[in-house]
Design a protein around this motif. Structure first.
Motif, PDB file in Angstrom:
ATOM      1  N   THR A  29      92.842   0.438  65.704  1.00  0.00           N
ATOM      2  CA  THR A  29      91.839   0.728  64.472  1.00  0.00           C
ATOM      3  C   THR A  29      92.068   2.096  64.093  1.00  0.00           C
ATOM      4  OG1 THR A  29      89.499   0.675  63.970  1.00  0.00           O
ATOM      5  CG2 THR A  29      90.221   1.262  66.181  1.00  0.00           C
ATOM      6  N   TRP A  30      91.116   2.715  63.283  1.00  0.00           N
ATOM      7  CA  TRP A  30      90.841   4.098  62.770  1.00  0.00           C
ATOM      8  C   TRP A  30      89.965   4.751  63.505  1.00  0.00           C
ATOM      9  CZ3 TRP A  30      93.536   5.276  57.977  1.00  0.00           C
ATOM     10  CH2 TRP A  30      94.060   4.487  57.281  1.00  0.00           C
ATOM     11  N   LYS A  31      90.238   5.926  63.949  1.00  0.00           N
ATOM     12  CA  LYS A  31      89.417   6.846  64.524  1.00  0.00           C
ATOM     13  C   LYS A  31      87.870   6.813  64.013  1.00  0.00           C
ATOM     14  CE  LYS A  31      88.842  11.295  67.010  1.00  0.00           C
ATOM     15  NZ  LYS A  31      89.465  12.523  67.255  1.00  0.00           N
ATOM     16  N   GLY A  32      87.031   6.574  64.760  1.00  0.00           N
ATOM     17  CA  GLY A  32      85.736   6.580  64.147  1.00  0.00           C
ATOM     18  C   GLY A  32      84.930   5.129  63.847  1.00  0.00           C
ATOM     19  N   SER A  55      94.818   4.575  65.078  1.00  0.00           N
ATOM     20  CA  SER A  55      95.913   4.561  64.098  1.00  0.00           C
ATOM     21  C   SER A  55      95.762   4.764  62.848  1.00  0.00           C
ATOM     22  CB  SER A  55      96.756   3.361  64.557  1.00  0.00           C
ATOM     23  OG  SER A  55      98.191   3.412  63.774  1.00  0.00           O
ATOM     24  N   ASN A  56      96.665   4.472  61.823  1.00  0.00           N
ATOM     25  CA  ASN A  56      96.676   4.656  60.407  1.00  0.00           C
ATOM     26  C   ASN A  56      97.297   3.190  59.936  1.00  0.00           C
ATOM     27  OD1 ASN A  56      99.259   5.512  59.851  1.00  0.00           O
ATOM     28  ND2 ASN A  56      98.425   7.568  60.437  1.00  0.00           N
ATOM     29  N   ASN A  57      97.456   3.180  58.752  1.00  0.00           N
ATOM     30  CA  ASN A  57      97.938   1.957  58.138  1.00  0.00           C
ATOM     31  C   ASN A  57      99.582   1.838  58.440  1.00  0.00           C
ATOM     32  OD1 ASN A  57      96.262   0.405  56.382  1.00  0.00           O
ATOM     33  ND2 ASN A  57      95.966   2.055  55.026  1.00  0.00           N
ATOM     34  N   GLU A  58     100.278   3.025  58.064  1.00  0.00           N
ATOM     35  CA  GLU A  58     101.724   3.114  58.460  1.00  0.00           C
ATOM     36  C   GLU A  58     101.886   2.934  59.954  1.00  0.00           C
ATOM     37  OE1 GLU A  58      99.997   5.284  56.535  1.00  0.00           O
ATOM     38  OE2 GLU A  58     100.925   4.750  54.495  1.00  0.00           O
ATOM     39  N   GLU A  59     101.357   3.437  60.815  1.00  0.00           N
ATOM     40  CA  GLU A  59     101.529   3.433  62.343  1.00  0.00           C
ATOM     41  C   GLU A  59     101.039   1.904  62.800  1.00  0.00           C
ATOM     42  OE1 GLU A  59      99.460   6.453  64.271  1.00  0.00           O
ATOM     43  OE2 GLU A  59     100.859   8.008  63.508  1.00  0.00           O
ATOM     44  N   MET A  60      99.971   1.360  62.080  1.00  0.00           N
ATOM     45  CA  MET A  60      99.765  -0.087  62.379  1.00  0.00           C
ATOM     46  C   MET A  60     100.727  -0.706  62.248  1.00  0.00           C
ATOM     47  SD  MET A  60      95.868  -0.552  61.348  1.00  0.00           S
ATOM     48  CE  MET A  60      94.427   0.765  61.534  1.00  0.00           C
ATOM     49  N   ILE A  61     101.347  -0.862  61.086  1.00  0.00           N
ATOM     50  CA  ILE A  61     102.431  -1.715  60.650  1.00  0.00           C
ATOM     51  C   ILE A  61     103.460  -1.399  61.490  1.00  0.00           C
ATOM     52  CG2 ILE A  61     104.124  -2.368  58.707  1.00  0.00           C
ATOM     53  CD1 ILE A  61     101.892  -1.318  56.873  1.00  0.00           C
ATOM     54  N   ALA A  62     103.837  -0.312  61.842  1.00  0.00           N
ATOM     55  CA  ALA A  62     105.154   0.031  62.601  1.00  0.00           C
ATOM     56  C   ALA A  62     104.892  -0.593  64.113  1.00  0.00           C
ATOM     57  CB  ALA A  62     105.367   1.309  62.699  1.00  0.00           C
ATOM     58  N   LYS A  63     103.605  -0.466  64.585  1.00  0.00           N
ATOM     59  CA  LYS A  63     103.372  -0.912  66.030  1.00  0.00           C
ATOM     60  C   LYS A  63     103.476  -2.346  66.006  1.00  0.00           C
ATOM     61  CE  LYS A  63     100.129   2.793  67.253  1.00  0.00           C
ATOM     62  NZ  LYS A  63     100.835   3.483  68.597  1.00  0.00           N
ATOM     63  N   ASP A  73      94.735  -7.433  69.900  1.00  0.00           N
ATOM     64  CA  ASP A  73      93.918  -8.891  69.422  1.00  0.00           C
ATOM     65  C   ASP A  73      93.238  -8.507  68.101  1.00  0.00           C
ATOM     66  OD1 ASP A  73      94.495  -9.850  72.087  1.00  0.00           O
ATOM     67  OD2 ASP A  73      93.067  -8.200  72.800  1.00  0.00           O
ATOM     68  N   LEU A  74      93.082  -7.298  67.658  1.00  0.00           N
ATOM     69  CA  LEU A  74      92.564  -7.073  66.419  1.00  0.00           C
ATOM     70  C   LEU A  74      93.287  -5.915  65.801  1.00  0.00           C
ATOM     71  CD1 LEU A  74      90.234  -8.486  64.767  1.00  0.00           C
ATOM     72  CD2 LEU A  74      88.708  -6.802  66.002  1.00  0.00           C
ATOM     73  N   ALA A  75      93.522  -5.880  64.319  1.00  0.00           N
ATOM     74  CA  ALA A  75      93.994  -4.553  63.844  1.00  0.00           C
ATOM     75  C   ALA A  75      93.156  -4.563  62.409  1.00  0.00           C
ATOM     76  CB  ALA A  75      95.300  -5.058  63.538  1.00  0.00           C
ATOM     77  N   GLN A  76      93.031  -3.007  62.054  1.00  0.00           N
ATOM     78  CA  GLN A  76      92.217  -2.890  60.798  1.00  0.00           C
ATOM     79  C   GLN A  76      92.924  -2.295  59.773  1.00  0.00           C
ATOM     80  OE1 GLN A  76      88.566  -1.618  63.032  1.00  0.00           O
ATOM     81  NE2 GLN A  76      88.000  -2.399  61.196  1.00  0.00           N
ATOM     82  N   THR A 292      77.869   3.083  59.847  1.00  0.00           N
ATOM     83  CA  THR A 292      77.580   3.921  58.651  1.00  0.00           C
ATOM     84  C   THR A 292      76.916   5.188  58.729  1.00  0.00           C
ATOM     85  OG1 THR A 292      77.628   1.582  57.515  1.00  0.00           O
ATOM     86  CG2 THR A 292      76.775   3.604  56.251  1.00  0.00           C
ATOM     87  N   ASN A 293      75.769   5.017  59.749  1.00  0.00           N
ATOM     88  CA  ASN A 293      74.993   6.282  59.851  1.00  0.00           C
ATOM     89  C   ASN A 293      75.961   7.390  60.497  1.00  0.00           C
ATOM     90  OD1 ASN A 293      72.518   5.026  58.885  1.00  0.00           O
ATOM     91  ND2 ASN A 293      71.978   4.369  60.971  1.00  0.00           N
ATOM     92  N   ALA A 294      76.922   6.986  61.235  1.00  0.00           N
ATOM     93  CA  ALA A 294      77.738   8.074  61.835  1.00  0.00           C
ATOM     94  C   ALA A 294      78.825   8.523  61.214  1.00  0.00           C
ATOM     95  CB  ALA A 294      78.320   7.529  63.192  1.00  0.00           C
ATOM     96  N   GLU A 295      79.590   7.583  60.192  1.00  0.00           N
ATOM     97  CA  GLU A 295      80.727   7.839  59.354  1.00  0.00           C
ATOM     98  C   GLU A 295      80.509   8.056  58.028  1.00  0.00           C
ATOM     99  OE1 GLU A 295      83.528   8.555  60.859  1.00  0.00           O
ATOM    100  OE2 GLU A 295      82.528   8.192  63.016  1.00  0.00           O
ATOM    101  N   ARG A 296      79.327   7.581  57.482  1.00  0.00           N
ATOM    102  CA  ARG A 296      78.911   7.694  56.026  1.00  0.00           C
ATOM    103  C   ARG A 296      79.562   6.718  55.337  1.00  0.00           C
ATOM    104  NH1 ARG A 296      75.346  10.017  58.245  1.00  0.00           N
ATOM    105  NH2 ARG A 296      74.159  11.699  57.518  1.00  0.00           N
ATOM    106  N   TYR A 297      80.544   5.786  55.646  1.00  0.00           N
ATOM    107  CA  TYR A 297      81.155   4.586  55.019  1.00  0.00           C
ATOM    108  C   TYR A 297      80.209   3.472  55.091  1.00  0.00           C
ATOM    109  CZ  TYR A 297      85.541   7.567  55.053  1.00  0.00           C
ATOM    110  OH  TYR A 297      86.483   8.617  54.778  1.00  0.00           O
TER     111      TYR A 297
END
Length: 353
Positions: A29-32, A55-63, A73-76, A292-297
């Motif tokens: 997943t992404w940090k946060g 991780s991030n998109n590129e690294e997720m795909i590479a891994k 078991d789960l990716a984002q 959302t309260n923590a990350e604002r997304y």
């Protein structure tokens, strides 16, 4: 008898070890995106142990390519980075939507991700969180700026700023009444549309103060009054609104442009049951609000608003009515051909006198 007891003990130990392994949920997943408060709550509720790899998109795909979909078991990944990867590398398994508590999701967002992650007859993602770009406007100085075409309006001459990037092309196309995403499968038609957009941008180039490339610099220009109409992200607009109520993020009439980060289940996941439990747990309104309260997304959780802190809830409600959310234009997967067309168009605008 002793030998039989020993064999039985070994077998029981083996079963216990297997069960213990199955009770670990490995998330890429992404940090946060997995706050410690929620990890601890989930572990207490389920008895599972959560292991996080950031991780991030590129690294997720590479891994996942390196293991052919094993190890997690789960990716984002982002929703526009799934279908092309799946078609080529088969990294994910089709989602069983009967195991997803769909009533917790904003329907239009769930439908968009199903559509944009579809390969063949199967879809491979559900939405988690999202963000948008639209207009950051000083509403006192530019009260009529309601759509992307305000970026071409002589009324705001010398006080307009945007990036020379693909979101500007796409936003202006939507404001002009076209659906650029619908033309992704027809590069010739897409180029014709982008040529029309670029001509409008070139004609209005004298009205533009600058093409921003640094988000902090943009905020400072809006803060100081040098810029009154800009294209930017909602969090930037909300930050300025806290300082000056006249400035705010506005969802354009033709629709904000949105990205979505998802939940997917890798092809060789060991703990599939745990993956579905985490998805449903994270979209539970009170849990989604903690994120959302923590990350604002904001998230795809339909009823999280009632649990948000006042500042975050007010920002969302002020900028996005339910109709505005349903009107968001979500980025679909983009091909290399389309990116090349956009790159050439943007170079043309930049070089124009």
């Amino acid at each position: 008898m002793k030998r039989l007891l020993t064999l039985a003990s070994v077998a029981l130990i083996g079963l216990a070890t297997t069960a213990q392994a199955q009770e670990t949920l490995k998330i890429l997943t992404w940090k946060g995106y997995a706050p410690q408060e929620l990890v601890e709550k989930f572990e207490k509720e389920t008895g599972m142990k959560v292991e996080l790899t950031f991780s991030n998109n590129e690294e997720m795909i590479a891994k996942l390519r390196a293991t052919r979909g094993a190890g997690f078991d789960l990716a984002q990944p982002s929703q526009d980075r799934i279908s092309s990867v799946q078609a080529e590398f088969k990294l994910y398994q089709p989602l069983d939507y009967s195991k997803v508590e769909s009533a917790q999701f904003i329907p239009s967002m769930l439908d968009a991700v199903k559509k944009n992650t579809k390969v063949g007859d199967d879809s491979f993602g559900v939405p988690f969180c999202y963000g948008t770009s639209g207009l950051i406007v000083n509403t006192k100085l530019a009260p009529e700026a309601k759509d992307y075409d305000a970026l071409l309006d002589q009324a705001y001459e010398g006080r307009i700023s945007y990036r020379l990037k693909r979101p500007t092309l796409i936003g202006l196309a939507f404001a002009g009444g076209a659906d650029p995403f619908a033309k992704y499968d027809d590069p010739k038609a897409y180029k014709a549309l982008m040529d029309e957009v670029s001509q409008k941008m070139i004609q209005a180039k004298p009205y533009v103060k600058n093409y921003w490339s640094n988000g902090d610099a943009l905020l400072e220009m809006v803060r100081s009054g040098e810029v009154t109409v800009a294209m930017g992200w909602e969090n930037g607009g909300w930050k300025l609104h806290a300082e000056n109520p006249d400035i705010d993020f506005i969802a354009p009439k033709s629709g904000a442009l949105g990205w979505i980060d998802t939940f997917t289940i890798p092809a060789k996941a060991d703990n599939v049951e745990g993956a579905y439990k985490w998805i449903n747990f994270m979209l539970r309104p009170e849990n989604a609000a903690i994120f959302t309260n923590a990350e604002r997304y904001p998230t795809a959780s339909k009823d999280a608003g009632q649990y948000l802190i006042a500042e975050v809830r007010e920002n969302l409600e002020r900028s996005f009515s339910p109709a505005d959310i349903d009107n968001i234009n979500w980025y679909p997967p983009v091909s290399a051909n389309i990116e090349q067309i956009e790159g050439k168009i943007l170079d043309k605008v930049k070089a124009a006198k």
